[in-house]
Design an enzyme around this catalytic site. Structure first.
Site, PDB file in Angstrom:
ATOM      1  N   GLY A  13     -45.081  22.832  -2.414  1.00  0.00           N
ATOM      2  CA  GLY A  13     -44.924  23.009  -3.863  1.00  0.00           C
ATOM      3  C   GLY A  13     -46.005  23.799  -4.565  1.00  0.00           C
ATOM      4  O   GLY A  13     -46.102  23.758  -5.785  1.00  0.00           O
ATOM      5  N   SER A  19     -50.264  25.289 -10.295  1.00  0.00           N
ATOM      6  CA  SER A  19     -49.454  24.221  -9.700  1.00  0.00           C
ATOM      7  C   SER A  19     -50.258  22.936  -9.501  1.00  0.00           C
ATOM      8  O   SER A  19     -51.422  22.979  -9.078  1.00  0.00           O
ATOM      9  CB  SER A  19     -48.935  24.648  -8.319  1.00  0.00           C
ATOM     10  OG  SER A  19     -48.054  25.732  -8.428  1.00  0.00           O
ATOM     11  N   VAL A  65     -36.345  24.086   0.559  1.00  0.00           N
ATOM     12  CA  VAL A  65     -36.054  22.699   0.944  1.00  0.00           C
ATOM     13  C   VAL A  65     -34.583  22.310   0.763  1.00  0.00           C
ATOM     14  O   VAL A  65     -34.201  21.187   1.051  1.00  0.00           O
ATOM     15  CB  VAL A  65     -36.958  21.687   0.193  1.00  0.00           C
ATOM     16  CG1 VAL A  65     -38.415  21.871   0.571  1.00  0.00           C
ATOM     17  CG2 VAL A  65     -36.746  21.752  -1.317  1.00  0.00           C
ATOM     18  N   ALA A  95     -34.496  22.624 -11.797  1.00  0.00           N
ATOM     19  CA  ALA A  95     -33.167  22.479 -12.408  1.00  0.00           C
ATOM     20  C   ALA A  95     -32.887  23.789 -13.130  1.00  0.00           C
ATOM     21  O   ALA A  95     -33.824  24.447 -13.610  1.00  0.00           O
ATOM     22  CB  ALA A  95     -33.147  21.328 -13.398  1.00  0.00           C
ATOM     23  N   TYR A 155     -35.868  17.166 -21.410  1.00  0.00           N
ATOM     24  CA  TYR A 155     -36.140  16.972 -19.973  1.00  0.00           C
ATOM     25  C   TYR A 155     -34.816  16.706 -19.251  1.00  0.00           C
ATOM     26  O   TYR A 155     -34.639  17.028 -18.082  1.00  0.00           O
ATOM     27  CB  TYR A 155     -37.125  15.815 -19.798  1.00  0.00           C
ATOM     28  CG  TYR A 155     -37.872  15.803 -18.479  1.00  0.00           C
ATOM     29  CD1 TYR A 155     -38.632  16.890 -18.066  1.00  0.00           C
ATOM     30  CD2 TYR A 155     -37.829  14.685 -17.649  1.00  0.00           C
ATOM     31  CE1 TYR A 155     -39.319  16.869 -16.864  1.00  0.00           C
ATOM     32  CE2 TYR A 155     -38.523  14.654 -16.446  1.00  0.00           C
ATOM     33  CZ  TYR A 155     -39.264  15.752 -16.055  1.00  0.00           C
ATOM     34  OH  TYR A 155     -39.945  15.721 -14.864  1.00  0.00           O
ATOM     35  N   LYS A 162     -35.736  12.498 -11.625  1.00  0.00           N
ATOM     36  CA  LYS A 162     -36.995  11.781 -11.382  1.00  0.00           C
ATOM     37  C   LYS A 162     -36.745  10.284 -11.219  1.00  0.00           C
ATOM     38  O   LYS A 162     -37.445   9.615 -10.448  1.00  0.00           O
ATOM     39  CB  LYS A 162     -37.994  12.032 -12.519  1.00  0.00           C
ATOM     40  CG  LYS A 162     -38.535  13.452 -12.573  1.00  0.00           C
ATOM     41  CD  LYS A 162     -39.257  13.853 -11.311  1.00  0.00           C
ATOM     42  CE  LYS A 162     -39.995  15.170 -11.456  1.00  0.00           C
ATOM     43  NZ  LYS A 162     -40.435  15.720 -10.161  1.00  0.00           N
ATOM     44  N   ILE A 191     -48.513  18.927 -17.909  1.00  0.00           N
ATOM     45  CA  ILE A 191     -49.498  19.972 -17.614  1.00  0.00           C
ATOM     46  C   ILE A 191     -48.737  21.293 -17.639  1.00  0.00           C
ATOM     47  O   ILE A 191     -47.617  21.373 -17.113  1.00  0.00           O
ATOM     48  CB  ILE A 191     -50.094  19.773 -16.195  1.00  0.00           C
ATOM     49  CG1 ILE A 191     -50.828  18.434 -16.100  1.00  0.00           C
ATOM     50  CG2 ILE A 191     -51.018  20.929 -15.825  1.00  0.00           C
ATOM     51  CD1 ILE A 191     -51.336  18.098 -14.688  1.00  0.00           C
ATOM     52  N   THR A 193     -47.395  24.404 -16.386  1.00  0.00           N
ATOM     53  CA  THR A 193     -47.178  25.046 -15.079  1.00  0.00           C
ATOM     54  C   THR A 193     -45.896  25.872 -15.176  1.00  0.00           C
ATOM     55  O   THR A 193     -45.193  25.818 -16.193  1.00  0.00           O
ATOM     56  CB  THR A 193     -46.986  23.998 -13.959  1.00  0.00           C
ATOM     57  OG1 THR A 193     -45.809  23.237 -14.259  1.00  0.00           O
ATOM     58  CG2 THR A 193     -48.161  23.064 -13.803  1.00  0.00           C
ATOM     59  N   LEU A 194     -45.568  26.539 -14.064  1.00  0.00           N
ATOM     60  CA  LEU A 194     -44.334  27.318 -14.020  1.00  0.00           C
ATOM     61  C   LEU A 194     -43.129  26.406 -14.289  1.00  0.00           C
ATOM     62  O   LEU A 194     -42.255  26.712 -15.104  1.00  0.00           O
ATOM     63  CB  LEU A 194     -44.217  27.921 -12.617  1.00  0.00           C
ATOM     64  CG  LEU A 194     -43.399  29.179 -12.440  1.00  0.00           C
ATOM     65  CD1 LEU A 194     -43.985  30.299 -13.290  1.00  0.00           C
ATOM     66  CD2 LEU A 194     -43.401  29.581 -10.958  1.00  0.00           C
ATOM     67  N   ALA A 195     -43.094  25.247 -13.603  1.00  0.00           N
ATOM     68  CA  ALA A 195     -41.948  24.338 -13.734  1.00  0.00           C
ATOM     69  C   ALA A 195     -41.855  23.770 -15.148  1.00  0.00           C
ATOM     70  O   ALA A 195     -40.772  23.761 -15.753  1.00  0.00           O
ATOM     71  CB  ALA A 195     -42.060  23.214 -12.712  1.00  0.00           C
TER      72      ALA A 195
HETATM   73  P1  NAD Z   1     -44.808  24.334 -10.170  1.00  0.00           P
HETATM   74  O1  NAD Z   1     -43.774  25.268 -10.688  1.00  0.00           O
HETATM   75  O2  NAD Z   1     -46.150  24.869  -9.927  1.00  0.00           O
HETATM   76  O3  NAD Z   1     -44.286  23.590  -8.869  1.00  0.00           O
HETATM   77  C1  NAD Z   1     -42.930  23.356  -8.587  1.00  0.00           C
HETATM   78  C2  NAD Z   1     -42.734  23.827  -7.171  1.00  0.00           C
HETATM   79  O4  NAD Z   1     -41.409  23.536  -6.701  1.00  0.00           O
HETATM   80  C3  NAD Z   1     -42.934  25.343  -7.021  1.00  0.00           C
HETATM   81  O5  NAD Z   1     -43.917  25.608  -6.070  1.00  0.00           O
HETATM   82  C4  NAD Z   1     -41.587  25.820  -6.544  1.00  0.00           C
HETATM   83  O6  NAD Z   1     -41.668  26.942  -5.702  1.00  0.00           O
HETATM   84  C5  NAD Z   1     -41.099  24.589  -5.797  1.00  0.00           C
HETATM   85  N1  NAD Z   1     -39.674  24.653  -5.493  1.00  0.00           N
HETATM   86  C6  NAD Z   1     -38.635  24.765  -6.359  1.00  0.00           C
HETATM   87  N2  NAD Z   1     -37.480  24.895  -5.684  1.00  0.00           N
HETATM   88  C7  NAD Z   1     -37.785  24.838  -4.350  1.00  0.00           C
HETATM   89  C8  NAD Z   1     -37.043  24.936  -3.158  1.00  0.00           C
HETATM   90  N3  NAD Z   1     -35.714  25.081  -3.172  1.00  0.00           N
HETATM   91  N4  NAD Z   1     -37.704  24.859  -1.964  1.00  0.00           N
HETATM   92  C9  NAD Z   1     -39.040  24.693  -1.919  1.00  0.00           C
HETATM   93  N5  NAD Z   1     -39.807  24.587  -3.029  1.00  0.00           N
HETATM   94  C10 NAD Z   1     -39.188  24.681  -4.237  1.00  0.00           C
HETATM   95  O7  NAD Z   1     -44.872  23.161 -11.254  1.00  0.00           O
HETATM   96  P2  NAD Z   1     -45.607  21.730 -11.221  1.00  0.00           P
HETATM   97  O8  NAD Z   1     -45.601  21.295 -12.632  1.00  0.00           O
HETATM   98  O9  NAD Z   1     -46.869  21.823 -10.481  1.00  0.00           O
HETATM   99  O10 NAD Z   1     -44.556  20.821 -10.455  1.00  0.00           O
HETATM  100  C11 NAD Z   1     -44.885  20.070  -9.305  1.00  0.00           C
HETATM  101  C12 NAD Z   1     -44.281  18.680  -9.375  1.00  0.00           C
HETATM  102  O11 NAD Z   1     -44.920  17.940 -10.406  1.00  0.00           O
HETATM  103  C13 NAD Z   1     -42.787  18.672  -9.698  1.00  0.00           C
HETATM  104  O12 NAD Z   1     -42.172  17.617  -8.982  1.00  0.00           O
HETATM  105  C14 NAD Z   1     -42.803  18.352 -11.186  1.00  0.00           C
HETATM  106  O13 NAD Z   1     -41.595  17.788 -11.640  1.00  0.00           O
HETATM  107  C15 NAD Z   1     -43.929  17.349 -11.202  1.00  0.00           C
HETATM  108  N6  NAD Z   1     -44.480  17.046 -12.515  1.00  0.00           N
HETATM  109  C16 NAD Z   1     -44.922  18.050 -13.322  1.00  0.00           C
HETATM  110  C17 NAD Z   1     -45.455  17.742 -14.563  1.00  0.00           C
HETATM  111  C18 NAD Z   1     -45.933  18.829 -15.485  1.00  0.00           C
HETATM  112  O14 NAD Z   1     -46.031  18.583 -16.680  1.00  0.00           O
HETATM  113  N7  NAD Z   1     -46.238  20.006 -15.003  1.00  0.00           N
HETATM  114  C19 NAD Z   1     -45.558  16.409 -14.974  1.00  0.00           C
HETATM  115  C20 NAD Z   1     -45.120  15.399 -14.115  1.00  0.00           C
HETATM  116  C21 NAD Z   1     -44.580  15.732 -12.878  1.00  0.00           C
END
Ligand code: NAD
Length: 267
Positions: A13, A19, A65, A95, A155, A162, A191, A193-195
């Site tokens: 990820g 990230s 994945v 999503a 969300y 989740k 935080i 991030t891209l997502a």
């Molecule tokens: P991010 O965009 O840096 O990471 C998300 C990752 O998922 C990316 O590296 C992306 O390439 C990967 N991904 C998506 N589809 C994929 C696939 N088919 N195969 C393999 N990899 C795939 O963003 P992030 O915020 O660091 O997210 C990481 C985790 O943290 C996620 O589960 C996100 O829901 C969770 N999260 C994020 C926050 C926030 O506010 N940023 C808060 C709570 C939880």
């Protein structure tokens, strides 16, 4: 000697240096962990490779994945390279953008399927291949968000994914307990991030959470430090849990009115 000296693990990820998975990777590498990275697609390669290099990470492989064959072939390489694993980090979610805003009732069947597949089922898919590589036990960690439990407007389908992910963590923890493998999740505060940037109104909710949470907003380092605990022997009997690393946002029932008064006075 570092806490993770002699331990090997895969991190899924990392997309770029924002990230959460990158924060976790840095925290574990600083404690001596031997890491492998897997990223989503060719487009990310040029971002992930230099990051890997900066930590001396030699195993860097692409894997979508959602593709069973790709996961099988990745884990064949993981086995050949590492022999055995001690931990795995799942930091993956996706999503379609149109399902991360607007009315939840309009969530498409396909958007729902994709969100649950990428963000939830993938943990089962990775765990299935990783646990045979953990003959001496191990730890797995997934990333979740408070929107699993309480409605976080926009969300939307990701909140449902989740919730399913958190239940998956509990079922895996039960099942893999017999293999001495622990499975936990961190519920991180927002935080940038891209997502997260894909969720409509994210900036507003970041500043709202920061103003309500007793300890304010969190960063990647906060998550990385908590990951050290959940992936190390310091948490050896902790499994199936969701650990909040959210500045305390989840304990609040209402914003502090004196905060608003202070803001009004300073305006
Ligand atoms: P991010 O965009 O840096 O990471 C998300 C990752 O998922 C990316 O590296 C992306 O390439 C990967 N991904 C998506 N589809 C994929 C696939 N088919 N195969 C393999 N990899 C795939 O963003 P992030 O915020 O660091 O997210 C990481 C985790 O943290 C996620 O589960 C996100 O829901 C969770 N999260 C994020 C926050 C926030 O506010 N940023 C808060 C709570 C939880």
């Amino acid at each position: 000697m570092g806490l993770f000296e002699g331990k090997r693990g895969m991190i899924f990820g990392i997309a770029n240096k924002s990230s959460i998975a990158w924060g976790i990777a840095q925290a574990l590498a600083a404690e001596g962990a031997e890491l492998g990275f897997s990223y989503a697609g060719e487009v990310l390669q040029k971002r992930v490779e230099p990051l890997a290099e900066s930590l001396g990470v030699q195993f860097v492989e692409e894997c979508d994945v959602t593709n069973e064959d790709a996961i099988d072939s990745l884990f064949a390489k993981v086995g050949a390279h590492f022999g055995t694993l001690d931990f795995l980090v799942h930091s993956i979610a996706y999503a379609p953008r149109e399902d991360l805003g607007g009315r939840f009732v309009n969530t498409s069947r396909d958007g729902f399927r994709v969100a649950l597949d990428v963000s939830c089922y993938s943990l089962v898919a990775l765990a299935k291949r990783a646990y045979p590589l953990m003959p001496n036990g191990g730890a797995m960690l997934a990333m979740t968000y408070y929107g699993a439990e309480k409605v976080t407007p926009n969300y939307n389908v990701m909140g449902v994914a989740k919730a399913a992910l958190e239940a998956t963590v509990r079922y895996l923890a039960w099942d893999l307990g017999q293999n001495e493998i622990r499975v936990n999740a961190i519920s991180a505060g927002p935080i940038k991030t891209l997502a997260s940037s894909g969720v409509s109104g994210f900036r507003k909710s970041l500043s709202y959470v920061g103003s309500v949470a007793p300890m304010g907003n969190v960063d990647q380092e906060d998550i990385g430090d908590a990951a050290r605990y959940l992936l190390s022997d310091w948490s050896r009997k902790v499994t199936g849990e969701v650990l909040y690393v959210d500045g305390g946002f989840n304990i609040m029932g209402a914003p502090d009115p004196s905060g608003e008064e202070k803001e009004a006075q300073s305006a």
